[in-house]
Motif scaffolding. Structure first.
Motif, short mmCIF file in Angstrom:
data_model
loop_
_atom_site.label_atom_id
_atom_site.label_comp_id
_atom_site.label_asym_id
_atom_site.label_seq_id
_atom_site.Cartn_x
_atom_site.Cartn_y
_atom_site.Cartn_z
N TYR A 19 0.83 -1.20 0.00
CA TYR A 19 0.00 0.00 0.00
C TYR A 19 0.87 1.25 0.00
CZ TYR A 19 -3.37 3.53 1.42
OH TYR A 19 -4.13 4.66 1.48
N ASP A 46 -8.65 -1.15 1.03
CA ASP A 46 -9.55 -2.22 1.46
C ASP A 46 -8.84 -3.57 1.52
OD1 ASP A 46 -11.75 -0.62 1.86
OD2 ASP A 46 -12.51 -0.87 -0.18
N VAL A 47 -7.97 -3.83 0.56
CA VAL A 47 -7.20 -5.08 0.55
C VAL A 47 -6.28 -5.14 1.76
CG1 VAL A 47 -5.55 -6.47 -0.74
CG2 VAL A 47 -7.32 -5.21 -1.96
N LYS A 70 -6.72 -3.63 4.66
CA LYS A 70 -7.52 -3.81 5.88
C LYS A 70 -7.91 -5.27 6.07
CE LYS A 70 -9.63 0.77 6.02
NZ LYS A 70 -10.92 1.49 5.91
N TRP A 71 -8.39 -5.92 5.02
CA TRP A 71 -8.84 -7.31 5.15
C TRP A 71 -7.68 -8.26 5.37
CZ3 TRP A 71 -13.40 -8.52 6.62
CH2 TRP A 71 -14.47 -7.70 6.30
#
Length: 64
Positions: A22, A30-31, A33-34
Motif C-alpha cells: 500500500y 480495502d485489501v 484492511k482485510w
C-alpha cells in the motif's frame, strides 16, 4: 520448524507485506484492511500455541 511457527510467520506476513504494498501504491486500502485483519487473527491463534511451551529445566541452573 514447527507447522504452527510457519503459520504464525505467514500470518505476520499477511500484516506486513500488504502495508508495504500500500505504501508503494500497488494495492488499495480495502485489501490492506482485510489482509491485516486475517493476519492478526491468524497470528493471535497460532503464536500462543508455540510460545507457551514448557522448557526443560536444567538441574544445574536451578538455585534453591
Amino acid at each position: 520448524m514447527n507447522t504452527v511457527r510457519i503459520a504464525s510467520l505467514i500470518s505476520l506476513g499477511f500484516v506486513i507485506v500488504p502495508c508495504l504494498l500500500y505504501f508503494t501504491g500497488a494495492i488499495g486500502l480495502d485489501v490492506v484492511k482485510w489482509s491485516a485483519l486475517a493476519g492478526t487473527i491468524g497470528w493471535f491463534i497460532a503464536t500462543p500455541v508455540w510460545m507457551s511451551r514448557r522448557l526443560p529445566v536444567d538441574a544445574t541452573e536451578v538455585e534453591i
